[in-house]
Design an enzyme around this catalytic site. Structure first.
Site, PDB file in Angstrom:
ATOM      1  N   LYS A 197       0.878  -1.165   0.000  1.00  0.00           N
ATOM      2  CA  LYS A 197       0.000   0.000   0.000  1.00  0.00           C
ATOM      3  C   LYS A 197       0.915   1.214   0.000  1.00  0.00           C
ATOM      4  O   LYS A 197       1.513   1.546   1.017  1.00  0.00           O
ATOM      5  CB  LYS A 197      -0.900   0.036   1.236  1.00  0.00           C
ATOM      6  CG  LYS A 197      -1.983  -1.042   1.248  1.00  0.00           C
ATOM      7  CD  LYS A 197      -1.491  -2.334   1.830  1.00  0.00           C
ATOM      8  CE  LYS A 197      -2.636  -3.343   1.910  1.00  0.00           C
ATOM      9  NZ  LYS A 197      -2.158  -4.685   2.219  1.00  0.00           N
ATOM     10  N   ASP A 202       4.896  13.658  -5.907  1.00  0.00           N
ATOM     11  CA  ASP A 202       5.970  14.579  -6.322  1.00  0.00           C
ATOM     12  C   ASP A 202       7.358  14.145  -5.847  1.00  0.00           C
ATOM     13  O   ASP A 202       8.282  14.961  -5.792  1.00  0.00           O
ATOM     14  CB  ASP A 202       5.681  16.001  -5.827  1.00  0.00           C
ATOM     15  CG  ASP A 202       4.533  16.655  -6.585  1.00  0.00           C
ATOM     16  OD1 ASP A 202       4.250  16.215  -7.713  1.00  0.00           O
ATOM     17  OD2 ASP A 202       3.914  17.594  -6.046  1.00  0.00           O
ATOM     18  N   HIS A 380      -6.676  -4.677  11.201  1.00  0.00           N
ATOM     19  CA  HIS A 380      -5.973  -4.842   9.930  1.00  0.00           C
ATOM     20  C   HIS A 380      -4.568  -4.247   9.973  1.00  0.00           C
ATOM     21  O   HIS A 380      -3.835  -4.257   8.989  1.00  0.00           O
ATOM     22  CB  HIS A 380      -6.784  -4.200   8.796  1.00  0.00           C
ATOM     23  CG  HIS A 380      -6.393  -4.662   7.432  1.00  0.00           C
ATOM     24  ND1 HIS A 380      -5.669  -3.891   6.554  1.00  0.00           N
ATOM     25  CD2 HIS A 380      -6.609  -5.838   6.798  1.00  0.00           C
ATOM     26  CE1 HIS A 380      -5.472  -4.562   5.433  1.00  0.00           C
ATOM     27  NE2 HIS A 380      -6.023  -5.744   5.547  1.00  0.00           N
ATOM     28  N   ASP A 387      11.618  -2.919  22.222  1.00  0.00           N
ATOM     29  CA  ASP A 387      12.478  -2.188  23.166  1.00  0.00           C
ATOM     30  C   ASP A 387      12.237  -0.682  23.123  1.00  0.00           C
ATOM     31  O   ASP A 387      13.090   0.107  23.549  1.00  0.00           O
ATOM     32  CB  ASP A 387      13.952  -2.491  22.911  1.00  0.00           C
ATOM     33  CG  ASP A 387      14.333  -3.922  23.301  1.00  0.00           C
ATOM     34  OD1 ASP A 387      13.580  -4.535  24.097  1.00  0.00           O
ATOM     35  OD2 ASP A 387      15.358  -4.422  22.818  1.00  0.00           O
TER      36      ASP A 387
END
Length: 462
Positions: A197, A202, A380, A387
């Site tokens: 995804k 630009d 989802h 740590d």
């Protein structure tokens, strides 16, 4: 993954079982248990790779609380992934669909030269149509728009939806067509999916995480909600995205360009994809893009981080069907005193994956791993914070499919500031989750045990 696409996965999975031999993940346990003392990771900046002296100075300034062990671990991670750190970035953590969609649409609206979008799902629903209209408007205004969408993730979407964008001048690529007749030279690998995804605008701002272009993200989940909904129909999916600005955006852009070229399609149209990078913030990050048959960069980074954990491992995984190596790494961490907590779905859009993941609960709980199930909202998100200083956001689930068969992308952010943001998010999810105890788990119904047993045979393909 939405309900429509899940419905298509099972027959394709069975077909792949007959067509493909089982590949395997690399053995990360072969990596040295202790990083080399004094080892330093390489760091890239706006002018390329820094000298060792300048890298040390930058790390001292931008990661002042890092111990020698943590710096050595970063060097070891570079050695196993082959990817250096990138300095000078700004990272904005985005929670849930509405916040993420608003930021992405704002960035698209401000585009002046080019927009590259890569997504597993691009639904033809009110939100998807909103995005399509915005992208069409930018293309008509002279901005170059390129889109990669997965052909399985969009299997239920009418082609007319994409043809409308194509007719407006947008360049589109259907990744790994399900129909082999539509291939252009490459071998038919229907089991290899593009699960990334990714949005780059630009060449200066990039977004990645778990959020697809789908109406399931039109509503907010329980996260930081002032009034808690009581019905699932009122709740959106719980997911996490990240917005990145700075020199690291070029790494996202290269990932998109390589994926486009790897599909043997027409060349990308001319545009200013790689503007001169500028320092946007103080975050150190590593951008990992993995592909089937590649170097398993994300799997290696995850397992190495788990192996090297000293205090805490906090994971959030939408689809949790771990391989044996990951299971053993989590158990070993818990047994050496690391607090290992995992937030997993309490409800899911994929029953098969849901029950397959449950098959590992008993041995993880017995080893001291804490398991929590998010209630009401569909989980989802795919995130981790270890740590408090090693954090990752991306598209990768903790399952064999993500590590072995999908093209995925994760960004790793180092440092206490971003780690603290991730920890706060994790604690919010815990508040809306129910802890599963070993005693409670071993008292579950027989019917559930049978479903888990049956689903476990499909682990490799889920």
């Amino acid at each position: 993954m939405n309900t429509t696409s899940v419905a298509h996965w099972l027959p394709i999975t069975l077909m792949c079982w007959a067509l493909c031999a089982c590949a395997s993940l690399p053995d990360v346990s072969a990596v040295p248990a202790t990083p080399t003392a004094g080892a330093m990771p390489s760091v890239s900046g706006v002018h390329g790779v820094l000298s060792e002296e300048r890298a040390r100075a930058l790390l001292a300034r931008r990661w002042p609380k890092a111990t020698l062990d943590q710096k050595a671990q970063a060097a070891l991670e570079e050695a196993v992934t082959g990817v250096p750190l990138i300095a000078g970035n700004k990272a904005t953590l985005l929670f849930d669909g509405p916040q993420t969609m608003a930021e992405m649409q704002k960035a698209i609206a401000a585009a002046r030269n080019n927009i590259n979008l890569e997504t597993y799902i691009f639904d033809q629903d009110p939100l998807g149509l909103q995005f399509a209209d915005l992208l069409i408007a930018k293309q008509r205004a002279g901005v170059t728009v390129n889109i990669i969408y997965d052909s399985v993730g969009t299997l239920g979407v009418p082609q007319e939806f994409f043809e409308r964008m194509r007719a407006a001048g947008i360049h589109l690529l259907a990744f790994n067509p399900v129909n082999p007749a539509k291939l252009r030279g490459e071998a038919w690998k229907v089991n290899s999916r593009d699960h990334r995804k990714l949005l780059i605008v630009d060449g200066r701002v990039a977004f990645t995480g778990g959020i697809n272009i789908s109406g399931t993200y039109a509503k907010s989940s329980l996260f930081r909600s002032k009034s808690k909904p009581t019905e699932a129909s009122q709740v959106g999916w719980r997911d996490t995205h990240i917005k990145v600005e700075g020199p690291a955006v070029a790494a996202f852009q290269w990932s998109f360009v390589r994926h486009w070229a790897g599909q043997d399609q027409d060349d990308l149209p001319e545009a200013d994809y790689f503007p001169q990078p500028v320092i946007a913030g103080d975050k150190l990050m590593r951008v990992l893009a993995s592909d089937p048959g590649g170097q398993f960069e994300i799997f290696k980074a995850y397992n190495l981080a788990i192996q090297q954990a000293k205090k805490t491992i906090h994971l959030t995984s939408a689809y949790f069907v771990p391989d044996r190596q990951t299971v053993e790494a989590l158990k070993a961490a818990a047994r050496r005193g690391v607090e290992v907590s995992i937030v997993l779905p309490g409800v899911s859009d994929s029953g098969l994956v849901f029950h397959a993941g449950h098959a590992f609960y008993d041995e993880l709980l017995a080893a001291g791993v804490k398991i929590f199930q998010l209630k009401l909202a569909v989980l989802h998100a795919k995130t981790a914070v270890i740590d408090g200083v090693w954090a990752t956001v991306g598209s990768t689930n903790i399952d064999t499919r993500s590590f072995l068969h999908n093209s995925e992308l994760n960004v790793i952010v180092l440092g206490e500031a971003f780690g603290s943001e991730m920890e706060r998010a994790f604690q919010e999810d815990l508040r809306d989750s129910e802890r599963i105890t070993l005693e409670q788990w071993r008292d579950r119904p027989l019917g559930n045990r049978v479903k888990e047993w049956a689903a476990r045979f499909m682990n490799y393909w889920l």
